[in-house]
Design an enzyme around this catalytic site. Structure first.
Site, PDB file in Angstrom:
ATOM      1  N   ARG A  85       0.877  -1.191  -0.102  1.00  0.00           N
ATOM      2  CA  ARG A  85       0.026  -0.056   0.029  1.00  0.00           C
ATOM      3  C   ARG A  85       0.810   1.292  -0.093  1.00  0.00           C
ATOM      4  O   ARG A  85       1.975   1.323   0.585  1.00  0.00           O
ATOM      5  CB  ARG A  85      -0.892  -0.060   1.099  1.00  0.00           C
ATOM      6  CG  ARG A  85      -1.911   1.126   1.202  1.00  0.00           C
ATOM      7  CD  ARG A  85      -2.689   1.320   2.751  1.00  0.00           C
ATOM      8  NE  ARG A  85      -3.600   2.583   2.683  1.00  0.00           N
ATOM      9  CZ  ARG A  85      -4.099   3.068   3.616  1.00  0.00           C
ATOM     10  NH1 ARG A  85      -3.571   2.486   5.040  1.00  0.00           N
ATOM     11  NH2 ARG A  85      -4.850   3.979   3.765  1.00  0.00           N
ATOM     12  N   HIS A  86       0.182   2.434  -0.540  1.00  0.00           N
ATOM     13  CA  HIS A  86       1.208   3.501  -0.631  1.00  0.00           C
ATOM     14  C   HIS A  86       1.508   4.168   0.970  1.00  0.00           C
ATOM     15  O   HIS A  86       0.712   3.560   1.913  1.00  0.00           O
ATOM     16  CB  HIS A  86       0.223   4.689  -1.299  1.00  0.00           C
ATOM     17  CG  HIS A  86      -1.086   5.051  -0.477  1.00  0.00           C
ATOM     18  ND1 HIS A  86      -1.279   5.541   0.497  1.00  0.00           N
ATOM     19  CD2 HIS A  86      -2.227   4.695  -1.092  1.00  0.00           C
ATOM     20  CE1 HIS A  86      -2.590   5.608   0.769  1.00  0.00           C
ATOM     21  NE2 HIS A  86      -3.213   4.681  -0.109  1.00  0.00           N
ATOM     22  N   GLY A  87       2.423   4.986   1.173  1.00  0.00           N
ATOM     23  CA  GLY A  87       2.654   5.624   2.298  1.00  0.00           C
ATOM     24  C   GLY A  87       1.504   6.518   2.957  1.00  0.00           C
ATOM     25  O   GLY A  87       0.665   6.947   2.427  1.00  0.00           O
ATOM     26  N   GLY A 353      -0.090  -0.284  -4.489  1.00  0.00           N
ATOM     27  CA  GLY A 353      -1.330   0.138  -4.796  1.00  0.00           C
ATOM     28  C   GLY A 353      -2.162   0.930  -3.686  1.00  0.00           C
ATOM     29  O   GLY A 353      -1.340   1.637  -3.036  1.00  0.00           O
ATOM     30  N   ALA A 396       1.473   1.898   4.218  1.00  0.00           N
ATOM     31  CA  ALA A 396       2.640   1.037   3.622  1.00  0.00           C
ATOM     32  C   ALA A 396       2.668  -0.465   4.112  1.00  0.00           C
ATOM     33  O   ALA A 396       3.218  -1.271   4.126  1.00  0.00           O
ATOM     34  CB  ALA A 396       4.141   1.519   4.365  1.00  0.00           C
TER      35      ALA A 396
END
Length: 466
Positions: A85-87, A353, A396
């Site tokens: 996952r994005h930060g 993602g 994240a």
């Protein structure tokens, strides 16, 4: 029953609930740190990665390679797929609007005499803007830089300077700015670690893989755009637990009960969460909740995730069929190359993602499935649930699939979630956290043979088409 006895029962139940809720964490979050809100472990998808792995609070680059535990010294890693996952990001424009309304209400109408409330009214300024709309913050950049370094330490033979320079590490991302910038941050973590200045590394934008939920017509129609799909969420928001939280917020602010809606309560909860995640600040907004309130808020958010992305509707997980098959095709290719004594052409795949990318896939694989469905009416009996996004999906969050060639012990696959080994649900093996790859494929054969994205996501125009 006498009032005093009722109060005693309430205190005992409350204490029990708090103890049970805390038990999903394998490490103890440092107590008494004034910079960490007491409710930080209930922030769901708005939570810091450090709350899931508290040892990182002391050393953000700490790793423990002993957790991998291959069955023999002959085992060598031959492929790694990381779905991340994005930060940490700014709130979306929709959430900023809700937060702005709450801020204006507190500034204009709050009458209680608390020092923290006076701080909000006189010192705290509304700094969130709609233009921020979910973009990556500096903490989110650091999330992925640090994750890249930790994974290079955890898997030094896979995430290595040699493999990066040899372009054996592939990067795929969603088209959203926060995902692209997280990918660039992950790459920067590695290039800065090895002081690589003579090369640049590209990435592929692939929304079909990383935002499959947008392209699954059946999911969009039956869940995303269907108000009745979240009936249980709406019922819980109108139920006694949420009403009590709203009343307590109103009491703490000194405003009439009818001014605090469920949207206001959510905005207040997110105000505390975002201030902490983005700035590492124990915000005065956090005083609007005690731990019991936070547990209710967490359940409301989990309930929404359950019905919108998790086990609530079958299409939620089936929408991730395309990502499921993509992961296994990469593993199959690595297996075939290894068996024929060829070098593995794609040593590492890093795919960035969203929480909405990871949760359907985790659901499809059977992780975090409880015996009972999460409902609006069974909050009290769900205190020991495994479906808790605070543990599963912080910023994240990552699912790692590590393929090993163990010689006579066979090809084995190890799943890790947020850098901790997990076992494939329902797969019994002496090496539960590192089963034979062929056993994993056998376990999921119904999905490997079926689970076709186009078929699952096709809209039926009338009942006979089904």
């Amino acid at each position: 029953m006498p009032i005093i006895l009722w109060k005693l029962v309430f205190i005992l139940l409350t204490t029990t609930v708090i103890g049970i809720f805390s038990c999903c964490y394998s490490n103890v979050i440092p107590e008494g740190d004034p910079n960490i809100p007491a409710i930080a472990k209930y922030f769901c998808t708005k939570g810091r990665y450090e709350e899931v792995n508290p040892y990182l609070i002391q050393d953000i680059l700490a790793v423990n390679r002993s957790i991998l535990k291959p069955p023999s010294a002959r085992c060598r890693q031959i492929h790694l797929t990381a779905i991340i996952r994005h930060g940490t990001r700014y709130p979306t424009a929709k959430n900023v609007q809700k937060m702005q309304k709450l801020y204006e209400l507190v500034r204009s109408s709050a009458t209680a005499k608390h020092s923290w409330l006076q701080e909000i009214q006189t010192q705290w300024k509304m700094w969130y803007t709609e233009e921020m709309d979910g973009r990556l913050v500096q903490k989110g950049v650091d999330d992925h830089k640090h994750l890249a370094i930790r994974l290079s330490k955890l898997f030094p033979s896979m995430i290595s300077e040699e493999k990066l320079r040899g372009r054996l590490i592939k990067f795929i991302t969603s088209s959203k700015h926060r995902c692209i910038n997280s990918t660039l941050s992950f790459q920067a973590g590695l290039t800065e670690l090895w002081n690589i200045k003579d090369m640049e590394f590209d990435h592929a934008v692939n929304d079909a893989l990383m935002r499959f939920f947008d392209q699954c017509d059946r999911f969009v129609q039956e869940v995303e755009k269907n108000p009745s799909a979240l009936t249980e969420v709406d019922k819980f928001k109108q139920g006694p637990e949420m009403k009590r939280v709203q009343q307590k917020i109103a009491d703490r602010l000194g405003v009439p009960y009818d001014l605090i809606t469920d949207d206001m309560a959510e905005a207040a909860f997110y105000m505390c969460a975002y201030e902490f995640a983005i700035k590492t600040v124990n915000s005065p907004w956090c005083h609007l909740f005690d731990e019991v309130d936070a547990q209710v808020m967490e359940y409301a958010i989990d309930l929404k995730q359950f019905w919108k992305r998790g086990y609530g509707h079958d299409i939620n997980s089936k929408s991730s069929c395309i990502l499921f098959h993509d992961a296994f095709s990469r593993l199959d290719q690595a297996v075939a190359e290894s068996k024929s004594d060829q070098p593995v052409t794609e040593a590492v795949t890093v795919q960035v993602g969203h929480a909405e990318t990871l949760l359907p896939l985790l659901t499809l694989l059977g992780f975090f499935k409880d015996n009972n469905t999460l409902m609006s009416t069974n909050y009290a009996s769900q205190t020991q649930r495994s479906f808790r996004t605070s543990c599963m999906l912080p910023y994240a969050a990552n699912l790692l699939l590590v393929l090993y060639d163990c010689g006579r012990d066979g090809l084995r696959l190890q799943p890790l979630l947020n850098e901790k080994p997990v076992a494939f649900p329902g797969l019994n093996d002496q090496q539960a956290s590192m089963p034979l790859y062929q056993d994993v494929r056998e376990h999921y054969k119904h999905l490997l043979r079926g689970c076709d994205f186009e078929t699952e996501c096709r809209l039926f125009t009338n009942p006979t088409d089904a």
